[in-house]
Design a protein around this motif. Structure first.
Motif, short mmCIF file in Angstrom:
data_model
loop_
_atom_site.label_atom_id
_atom_site.label_comp_id
_atom_site.label_asym_id
_atom_site.label_seq_id
_atom_site.Cartn_x
_atom_site.Cartn_y
_atom_site.Cartn_z
N TYR A 135 14.36 -24.78 15.07
CA TYR A 135 15.06 -24.48 16.31
C TYR A 135 14.98 -25.58 17.35
N TYR A 136 13.90 -26.35 17.35
CA TYR A 136 13.71 -27.33 18.42
C TYR A 136 13.44 -28.75 17.92
N SER A 187 9.58 -23.77 14.67
CA SER A 187 9.76 -24.70 15.78
C SER A 187 10.62 -25.88 15.35
#
Length: 370
Positions: free
Chosen positions: A131-132, A128
């Motif tokens: 990617y974010y 997470s």
């Protein structure tokens, strides 16, 4: 219109169509050029999951590009030694590699963020963050200095704490211990008296057998069983606090990445993402059975003593603070990573951890009677 005029016009139209067809073919061919790369893995072929991501990515890229973009994978040692994979990509000896960024912390401890930090994020949280949470952007900005473009391409999940020839009963038993361990975990353990050694996966067993090292960590039960470490070091400790996750990087030579047509870049991204999912699923499927087999073969499971865990946690926080104060690149990552980690911890304590704890505690009671 007479017949002669009709056939003259029809012939002209046919010639125009044929010309257009001839002109279109090279354009299509140019959009799908033939590209051949070599990939060096940091892992031997016997580790079918970690080496397997190399063959999986290569196969999928070829399928997605109709065989126009091919990647030939090589195991550790076939082109360069396991721990030189990143250097080979930087130099352009190979176009890409599967390896852990944390193998390169001797150059800069900032490399560790791409793989994992001790007592840091778990696997889902780390993916997470990449990617974010801004992780991938930070990683690839940092990797430019090494002529590398990095794509997450595999993960072991949470790891075990390694194999020991002698039992570890307290913090005192770590003093003078020669241990194969990579990444910042080795740096932290060195502050507790351990003598860390960085050794490729294929060299761990003979080193333990000869007594060159006293202990070794590698991965989890499925991979450790293949290396046969239980035969030479019977005590198997958990948890692997230095790698609550371990992201495997597809390191790509930056010049070669920039030369790739956009569809080929997209094919690599898609193949790497797919390999990540399958890698994790395969470990989750195989680690439980491998653990049963290892214990059945004589491995002695042990939790790390609490004084070891507490001392290691304290040293890890001191180490990160020191690096952030002296290394601007590390600080840039840490200033992003730390609040993200804290935020993820809140959510985990509300939902994930209570669910996992209760469900796992009831699992034994719910087993059908034999």
């Amino acid at each position: 219109m007479d017949r002669r005029s009709f056939f003259r016009k029809a012939g002209s139209a046919g010639a125009a169509a044929a010309t257009a067809s001839v002109l279109a073919a090279p354009a299509i061919a140019q959009s799908m050029p033939k590209v051949s790369w070599r990939l060096t893995s940091a892992y031997p072929k016997s580790l079918d999951t970690l080496y397997g991501i190399s063959t999986d990515v290569s196969k999928r890229v070829s399928e997605l590009t109709e065989g126009n973009f091919t990647i030939q994978p090589f195991a550790a040692g076939e082109i360069v030694p396991a721990l030189q994979a990143t250097d080979a990509v930087t130099a352009g000896t190979v176009e890409c590699a599967h390896t852990l960024s944390s193998f390169s912390i001797g150059k800069d401890p900032t490399f560790a963020f791409d793989t994992s930090l001790p007592f840091g994020l778990n696997t889902r949280q780390h993916i997470s963050w990449l990617y974010y949470g801004g992780g991938r952007e930070l990683v690839n900005e940092f990797m430019k200095d090494y002529n590398i473009h990095a794509i997450p391409s595999g993960n072991t999940g949470a790891q075990m704490g390694g194999w020991y020839r002698k039992e570890i009963k307290s913090l005192e038993d770590l003093k003078g211990l020669k241990m194969r361990i990579a990444g910042l975990g080795g740096t932290i353990l060195s502050r507790l008296g351990v003598v860390p050694q960085v050794i490729g996966g294929g060299d761990i067993y003979p080193s333990l057998e000869r007594g060159t090292i006293d202990a070794a960590e590698f991965s989890g039960p499925y991979d450790d069983e293949k290396l046969g470490l239980q035969k030479v070091a019977p005590f198997y400790y958990y948890p692997g606090w230095w790698e609550g996750t371990a992201n495997v990087m597809l390191a790509i030579n930056l010049d070669k990445w920039n030369e790739l047509p956009k569809p080929y870049q997209a094919a690599l991204e898609a193949a790497a993402s797919e390999a990540m999912s399958h890698c994790l699923a395969k470990y989750d499927a195989n680690n439980p059975d491998a653990l049963y087999r290892l214990v059945g073969a004589g491995a002695q499971l042990r939790p790390f003593p609490q004084d070891v865990l507490k001392a290691a946690l304290e040293e890890s926080r001191k180490l990160y603070t020191e690096y952030a104060a002296s290394n601007p690149k590390f600080k840039k990552f840490y200033d992003n990573w730390l609040p993200y980690s804290q935020k993820q911890g809140v959510w985990a304590r509300v939902a994930e951890i209570p669910f996992d704890t209760f469900a796992s505690s009831q699992a034994q009671a719910q087993q059908p009677a034999k």
